[in-house]
Design an enzyme around this catalytic site. Structure first.
Site, short mmCIF file in Angstrom:
data_model
loop_
_atom_site.label_atom_id
_atom_site.label_comp_id
_atom_site.label_asym_id
_atom_site.label_seq_id
_atom_site.Cartn_x
_atom_site.Cartn_y
_atom_site.Cartn_z
N TYR A 289 0.84 -1.20 0.00
CA TYR A 289 0.00 0.00 0.00
C TYR A 289 0.88 1.26 0.00
O TYR A 289 0.65 2.20 -0.78
CB TYR A 289 -0.91 -0.03 1.24
CG TYR A 289 -1.70 1.24 1.48
CD1 TYR A 289 -2.86 1.50 0.76
CD2 TYR A 289 -1.30 2.17 2.44
CE1 TYR A 289 -3.60 2.66 0.99
CE2 TYR A 289 -2.03 3.32 2.68
CZ TYR A 289 -3.18 3.56 1.95
OH TYR A 289 -3.91 4.71 2.18
N THR A 292 2.36 2.01 -3.32
CA THR A 292 1.43 2.59 -4.30
C THR A 292 1.18 4.07 -4.01
O THR A 292 1.04 4.87 -4.92
CB THR A 292 0.07 1.84 -4.33
OG1 THR A 292 -0.59 1.99 -3.07
CG2 THR A 292 0.23 0.37 -4.65
N LYS A 293 1.13 4.41 -2.72
CA LYS A 293 0.86 5.82 -2.37
C LYS A 293 2.06 6.71 -2.66
O LYS A 293 1.91 7.85 -3.05
CB LYS A 293 0.43 5.92 -0.90
CG LYS A 293 -0.99 5.40 -0.65
CD LYS A 293 -2.02 6.21 -1.44
CE LYS A 293 -3.44 5.73 -1.25
NZ LYS A 293 -4.42 6.44 -2.09
N GLY A 322 -4.41 11.21 7.39
CA GLY A 322 -3.94 10.28 8.41
C GLY A 322 -5.00 9.20 8.61
O GLY A 322 -5.87 9.01 7.75
P1 NAP Z 1 -12.36 1.86 1.53
O1 NAP Z 1 -13.39 2.14 2.56
O2 NAP Z 1 -11.66 0.55 1.56
O3 NAP Z 1 -13.04 2.06 0.11
C1 NAP Z 1 -12.37 1.67 -1.05
C2 NAP Z 1 -13.26 1.97 -2.23
O4 NAP Z 1 -12.58 1.57 -3.41
C3 NAP Z 1 -14.57 1.23 -2.15
O5 NAP Z 1 -15.59 2.05 -2.63
C4 NAP Z 1 -14.35 0.06 -3.10
O6 NAP Z 1 -15.61 -0.32 -3.63
C5 NAP Z 1 -13.45 0.69 -4.14
N1 NAP Z 1 -12.62 -0.31 -4.84
C6 NAP Z 1 -11.85 -1.29 -4.30
N2 NAP Z 1 -11.28 -2.01 -5.27
C7 NAP Z 1 -11.69 -1.48 -6.44
C8 NAP Z 1 -11.46 -1.80 -7.79
N3 NAP Z 1 -10.68 -2.84 -8.15
N4 NAP Z 1 -12.05 -1.07 -8.74
C9 NAP Z 1 -12.86 -0.04 -8.41
N5 NAP Z 1 -13.12 0.33 -7.15
C10 NAP Z 1 -12.54 -0.40 -6.18
O7 NAP Z 1 -11.21 2.99 1.54
P2 NAP Z 1 -11.08 4.29 2.47
O8 NAP Z 1 -10.56 3.88 3.79
O9 NAP Z 1 -12.35 5.07 2.39
O10 NAP Z 1 -9.93 5.08 1.72
C11 NAP Z 1 -10.26 5.97 0.66
C12 NAP Z 1 -9.02 6.76 0.27
O11 NAP Z 1 -8.50 7.42 1.42
C13 NAP Z 1 -7.88 5.87 -0.26
O12 NAP Z 1 -7.24 6.52 -1.33
C14 NAP Z 1 -6.95 5.76 0.91
O13 NAP Z 1 -5.62 5.56 0.52
C15 NAP Z 1 -7.12 7.13 1.55
N6 NAP Z 1 -6.76 7.09 2.97
C16 NAP Z 1 -7.52 6.40 3.86
C17 NAP Z 1 -7.13 6.36 5.19
C18 NAP Z 1 -7.94 5.63 6.20
O14 NAP Z 1 -7.45 5.51 7.35
N7 NAP Z 1 -9.13 5.16 5.89
C19 NAP Z 1 -5.96 7.00 5.59
C20 NAP Z 1 -5.21 7.68 4.65
C21 NAP Z 1 -5.63 7.74 3.34
P3 NAP Z 1 -15.95 -1.76 -4.27
O15 NAP Z 1 -15.44 -2.78 -3.29
O16 NAP Z 1 -17.43 -1.73 -4.40
O17 NAP Z 1 -15.26 -1.79 -5.58
#
Ligand code: NAP
Length: 391
Positions: A289, A292-293, A322
């Protein structure tokens, strides 16, 4: 977008002489950035943990003050007829001391044509609701159709939304008069969804084409989706790293490339949702991960320069987040980290605001910016922080 203003010269000097000088100067003269967001609505799935984290607010404002870099005024967003909704004000003011001033009315997002990826859950879902509340026209995408449908119904609820007569394979338009489960009214002018798997090479372009065709152009491309990964020491699985690179990085490049011609026309914006793990020196348990980031940040930071060098009107915002309390993140880190998660609704709001203000970089929550400063200034503390953040 159209209501963003910046004093002449703010862009160049403000972005070159960065944090330390501005921070110090603002501390001395007590000219803190004041920003406010007023919106009476709570998102339908706003986490109960949407607390204010008061202890960090002052510091956050300090950091924000030092990092705010203003862009040229944005283009006017086309407003479609019948778009009169409740007025909500999103205002961010630059430091009086630096002579810069930026204001952004959330009304400027009304009618904006937005594509949000990874919007079926987590931060992406909250992003969809944020844009909807502000009256944008939203296309959301992810793989799971049933979940996307629920989100788009919620986003379009109770508004005189235009129902698209065109129903394409694997895509639907949802109108505001559709029956929906309980929850506060939102206000998307249009809420459409299209399924797409970002692990394939064809779907990123297809999804962008769908959005451009259905919305008649594009003002915001919000890159947010991520593939599945586990929070554990690397197992040696190269195939997984390659697959994750495809979803988390290469599809972002493809989506941006497909959307750029439309964004150039509309003088629109790319908003990249990224992570502290793509900025901070590598931390344990997230090697694929993190890789990729880092790739995402490297590519889009470079693209920012290239857009600026050719005087493009497309803005590019990288939002560094975060730990956020999405279901998938909490599942991974539960019992394994001391880091306190912040609410997904607030994170989404932060991203929407940063994109709308055409900021180059934004940090949420407040400590992420501090951590990036510590990274460069105090390597000893950096290592102490890393080693004490995990069990
Ligand atoms: P999440 O809840 O896991 O959601 C991921 C989303 O991506 C879901 O809508 C999923 O939907 C979709 N997805 C997964 N695989 C896919 C694929 N092959 N094709 C198309 N869509 C796909 O993620 P999150 O925690 O909200 O994170 C969102 C963003 O915030 C990310 O960029 C992450 O790096 C960033 N971020 C998150 C955190 C954190 O703590 N949560 C921290 C720092 C940064 P489907 O399964 O329906 O496809």
């Amino acid at each position: 977008m159209g209501q963003i203003t910046a004093a002449p010269g703010a862009e160049g000097a403000g972005s070159l002489i960065r944090t330390p000088v501005n921070l110090l100067r603002n501390v001395i003269f007590h000219k803190f950035t004041v920003y406010s967001f007023s919106s009476s609505d709570e998102g339908p799935r706003q986490n109960a943990a949407s607390r204010s984290h008061a202890g960090g607010v002052l510091l956050e404002r300090l950091l924000r003050c030092s990092s705010m870099r203003l862009e040229r005024p944005g283009p006017a967003i086309p407003r479609s007829s019948g778009s009169r909704g409740q007025t909500r004000v999103l205002r961010l003011q630059g430091s009086a001391l630096t002579g810069t001033r930026a204001t952004c009315s959330a009304g400027s997002l009304r009618g904006a044509r937005v594509l949000v990826t990874g919007a079926s859950t987590g931060i992406g879902e909250q992003l969809a609701y944020c844009y909807a509340r502000l009256g944008a026209q939203v296309v959301i995408t992810a793989r799971r159709e049933n979940v996307l449908q629920q989100v788009s119904v919620l986003a379009a609820r109770r508004v005189g939304v235009k129902r698209s007569s065109q129903v394409r394979p694997r895509s639907r338009a949802v109108s505001g008069d559709s029956p929906a489960p309980g929850g506060p009214a939102l206000g998307a002018q249009k809420a459409l969804y299209v399924t797409g798997d970002m692990a394939t090479t064809s779907d990123p372009s297809r999804v962008v084409k769908f959005a451009v065709d259905e919305l008649g152009g594009l003002d915001y491309l919000v890159l947010n989706h991520i593939g599945r990964y586990s929070f554990s020491p690397w197992s040696g699985d190269v195939h997984h790293v390659r697959g994750l690179m495809e979803v988390n990085f290469l599809s972002y490049v493809q989506l941006a490339s497909a959307a750029l011609p439309s964004l150039e026309k509309s003088k629109g914006s790319i908003v990249v949702v990224s992570s502290l793990l793509g900025e901070f020196p590598p931390t344990p348990f997230t090697a694929p991960y993190t890789a990729t980031k880092f790739a995402v940040n490297g590519f889009f930071c470079t693209l920012q320069h290239e857009l600026a060098m050719r005087s493009s009107d497309v803005s590019l915002t990288i939002s560094i987040l975060g730990l956020v309390d999405t279901e998938s993140a909490m599942e991974k880190v539960s019992g394994r980290t001391r880091v306190v998660p912040y609410p997904a609704g607030e994170a989404a709001l932060h991203v929407v605001r940063a994109g709308s203000l055409r900021q180059k970089e934004s940090f949420y929550p407040w400590y992420t910016h501090l951590v990036c400063l510590v990274r460069d200034w105090c390597p000893f503390f950096r290592d102490v922080i890393i080693r004490n953040s995990y069990y």
